[in-house]
Design a protein around this motif. Structure first.
Motif, PDB file in Angstrom:
ATOM      1  N   LEU A  41      31.537 -54.643 -19.273  1.00  0.00           N
ATOM      2  CA  LEU A  41      32.613 -53.675 -19.179  1.00  0.00           C
ATOM      3  C   LEU A  41      33.554 -54.071 -18.059  1.00  0.00           C
ATOM      4  O   LEU A  41      33.159 -54.184 -16.918  1.00  0.00           O
ATOM      5  CB  LEU A  41      32.032 -52.282 -18.918  1.00  0.00           C
ATOM      6  N   ALA A  42      34.798 -54.302 -18.407  1.00  0.00           N
ATOM      7  CA  ALA A  42      35.804 -54.673 -17.407  1.00  0.00           C
ATOM      8  C   ALA A  42      36.543 -53.422 -16.981  1.00  0.00           C
ATOM      9  O   ALA A  42      37.129 -52.721 -17.787  1.00  0.00           O
ATOM     10  CB  ALA A  42      36.787 -55.678 -18.005  1.00  0.00           C
ATOM     11  N   SER A  43      36.517 -53.133 -15.699  1.00  0.00           N
ATOM     12  CA  SER A  43      37.112 -51.887 -15.213  1.00  0.00           C
ATOM     13  C   SER A  43      38.632 -51.952 -15.268  1.00  0.00           C
ATOM     14  O   SER A  43      39.229 -52.972 -15.011  1.00  0.00           O
ATOM     15  CB  SER A  43      36.675 -51.641 -13.765  1.00  0.00           C
ATOM     16  N   GLY A  44      39.245 -50.836 -15.621  1.00  0.00           N
ATOM     17  CA  GLY A  44      40.697 -50.764 -15.671  1.00  0.00           C
ATOM     18  C   GLY A  44      41.248 -50.169 -14.392  1.00  0.00           C
ATOM     19  O   GLY A  44      40.531 -49.624 -13.576  1.00  0.00           O
ATOM     20  N   CYS A  45      42.543 -50.301 -14.198  1.00  0.00           N
ATOM     21  CA  CYS A  45      43.174 -49.826 -12.970  1.00  0.00           C
ATOM     22  C   CYS A  45      43.672 -48.398 -13.103  1.00  0.00           C
ATOM     23  O   CYS A  45      43.472 -47.578 -12.237  1.00  0.00           O
ATOM     24  CB  CYS A  45      44.337 -50.743 -12.609  1.00  0.00           C
ATOM     25  N   ARG A  46      44.394 -48.110 -14.171  1.00  0.00           N
ATOM     26  CA  ARG A  46      44.961 -46.777 -14.303  1.00  0.00           C
ATOM     27  C   ARG A  46      45.296 -46.532 -15.760  1.00  0.00           C
ATOM     28  O   ARG A  46      45.200 -47.404 -16.592  1.00  0.00           O
ATOM     29  CB  ARG A  46      46.226 -46.655 -13.438  1.00  0.00           C
ATOM     30  N   SER A  47      45.707 -45.316 -16.059  1.00  0.00           N
ATOM     31  CA  SER A  47      46.016 -44.978 -17.444  1.00  0.00           C
ATOM     32  C   SER A  47      47.343 -45.582 -17.847  1.00  0.00           C
ATOM     33  O   SER A  47      48.129 -46.023 -17.029  1.00  0.00           O
ATOM     34  CB  SER A  47      46.066 -43.460 -17.600  1.00  0.00           C
ATOM     35  N   LYS A 383      43.223 -52.007  -4.613  1.00  0.00           N
ATOM     36  CA  LYS A 383      42.887 -51.096  -5.702  1.00  0.00           C
ATOM     37  C   LYS A 383      43.844 -51.265  -6.877  1.00  0.00           C
ATOM     38  O   LYS A 383      43.430 -51.257  -8.043  1.00  0.00           O
ATOM     39  CB  LYS A 383      42.925 -49.653  -5.201  1.00  0.00           C
ATOM     40  N   LYS A 384      45.119 -51.416  -6.568  1.00  0.00           N
ATOM     41  CA  LYS A 384      46.116 -51.562  -7.635  1.00  0.00           C
ATOM     42  C   LYS A 384      45.828 -52.784  -8.500  1.00  0.00           C
ATOM     43  O   LYS A 384      45.960 -52.731  -9.723  1.00  0.00           O
ATOM     44  CB  LYS A 384      47.515 -51.678  -7.033  1.00  0.00           C
TER      45      LYS A 384
END
Length: 506
Positions: A41-47, A383-384
């Protein structure tokens, strides 16, 4: 039906199949045997939102699928829940996405590929041998119990392949799998297939992408279906017009964002820089890739607008008329001058590096022009860009280097700087290995403190252990930018914008 694997436990769909890991997954699995899935699972940054243009692109095929369903609905072997949900008579083209898991199969409740999920699903690749000729859409729906619109999306994404003759199973194949392979590749069987007359077995086993849901597949055809293609949600967050550096008659230069693929992957040619740049510029002819940089690298990429210029640019690369300057952000200082290493000639990540010459290994050279101390990127910027915490012991300062790439090997800068104990910031693949070598100098069988091995078997175990010390591929960005590209002795020269780590705030 001829397929590799044991009979499916679901009696409503009689098939044998193989589930294989995604080729880009770090954990390699046996291709023709029973496997367990590895979660990547590759984490996403934002919607994000889905552009109307892309929704329309996939919706265009809806009418064709409806027609196909109306004509051959009796032959379609999808689950009843899909049939009622899709309703082939309906004109509704709304794209939905769900992550709910079916209690029967353990797989997601498949509907469409859009909107793009913020996380990649666990790998699922299916290998089939066609037992009943017909349109590929109909066969895959029936064999894998998938809804027509979902399979249509997979074809559009370039996630379905075929070969006229099934490839040779690996040594780990079971007796049953070998029996199936021999059955469908018997000379007497192949002799009756007019489609492979005049072709060698090797030629007939070559795989090609399926490009149309109506493509006919005959009995004996091999199919590979990437049910969970690798996704690139960052494509939907980018203002692509603002990333265009130059538009010329024959080419386009893009400042590629990190976390995106230049021309697509094995299972996803839709969510790529080439596709989104073509769409942003309103071009009627798709842009063609001329060279590659890693998904996690940002910076200058050249696309050809014509097939002819694509060949021209490839020629310039071969003749070493294309020069590339990179900016790197390393965790430790790097010596000024030319760095020479040798890379193992195996097309698989991680790329292994040796400072000493090894016969058959590729020479890698880069020139560090300058190296300066800079502040470590702040938490907001990290984080961005989803910069991963890889456990580096000092995070007060980083080192920005200007690098002239003298040879162009995959992962070259990343692997070479890691070998110098100065891995790139955020490089979750090579930094763990660099840390392991600092902690235990003899762990690297190709390092300065390598051990003397008493046998090849002992050395092979050491190599496998060294590979295991590496991590996974970064999800979005690392400290690397293709800063400048030029060719024809500097007659054409283009430069990317400020790298992500110079950003002060979001």
């Amino acid at each position: 039906m001829h397929c590799y694997f044991k009979p499916d436990p679901n009696p409503s769909v009689s098939r044998r199949r193989v589930e294989d890991s995604n080729p880009e997954c770090k954990l390699k699995k046996t291709k023709m045997g029973s496997v367990t899935f590895a979660s990547i699972l590759a984490s996403g940054c934002r919607s994000f939102g889905v552009p109307v243009a892309l929704v329309r692109t996939l919706a265009i095929t809806h009418e064709a699928v409806n027609r196909h369903c109306k004509k051959r609905v009796a032959a379609c072997c999808c689950r009843s829940s899909y049939s009622s949900a899709l309703n082939c008579e309906s004109s509704n083209t709304e794209v939905t996405h769900t992550t709910s898991i079916s209690p029967v199969s353990g797989y997601p409740d498949y509907q469409r590929l859009l909107p793009c999920p913020p996380q990649n699903l666990p790998p699922r690749v299916e290998h089939l041998v066609v037992s009943e000729g017909g349109p590929v859409l109909e066969y895959i729906c029936k064999a894998l119990d998938l809804p027509p619109l979902f399979v249509t999306d997979l074809v559009h994404f370039g996630a379905v392949y075929y070969a006229l003759v099934c490839p040779q199973p690996p040594p780990t194949a079971t007796p049953e799998q070998m029996m199936i392979f021999k059955e469908v590749t018997e000379p007497s069987v192949l002799w009756r297939r007019t489609s492979i007359k005049g072709k060698t077995t090797r030629e007939a086993q070559k795989t090609f992408r399926i490009t149309s849901v109506d493509q006919f597949v005959e009995v004996g055809t091999y199919l590979r279906v990437h049910v969970h293609p690798k996704r690139f949600h960052r494509c939907y967050e980018i203002d692509w017009k603002s990333r265009i550096i130059s538009v010329a008659e024959s080419y386009v230069v893009l400042d590629k964002p990190a976390g995106t693929s230049v021309g697509g992957t094995t299972d996803n040619i839709e969510e790529s820089c080439a596709t989104f740049s073509t769409r942003a510029l309103g071009l009627t002819t798709p842009l063609r890739t001329t060279h590659q940089i890693d998904n996690c690298t940002e910076g200058c990429v050249v696309f050809a607008r014509t097939k002819e210029y694509c060949s021209v640019f490839h020629g310039k690369i071969r003749e070493k008329k294309v020069n590339k300057l990179y900016l790197s952000l390393s965790t430790a200082p790097v010596p000024i001058g030319v760095l020479t290493h040798y890379m193992r000639p195996i097309n698989m990540a991680p790329r292994l590096i040796s400072e000493e010459f090894i016969k058959g290994w590729h020479m890698c050279q880069l020139e560090v022009i300058e190296c300066r101390k800079v502040p470590w990127p702040n938490a907001v910027v990290q984080k961005k860009y989803c910069i991963e915490d890889c456990g580096w012991f000092m995070e007060d300062y980083a080192y920005e280097c200007k690098i002239n790439l003298l040879t162009g090997k995959t992962h070259q800068i990343r692997a070479q700087l890691a070998a110098c104990k100065a891995p790139l910031v955020g490089d979750s693949m090579y930094m763990p290995a660099a840390i392991a070598e600092i902690d235990s100098p003899g762990v690297n069988p190709f390092g300065n403190y390598k051990k003397d091995y008493t046998s090849e078997d002992e050395k092979e175990k050491a190599v496998m252990n060294w590979i295991s010390r590496h991590g996974k591929e970064p999800s979005v960005a690392i400290g690397l930018q293709a800063r400048q590209i030029s060719w024809d002795d500097g007659e054409q020269i283009y430069e990317a914008g400020s790298p992500w780590w110079r950003c002060k705030e979001v």
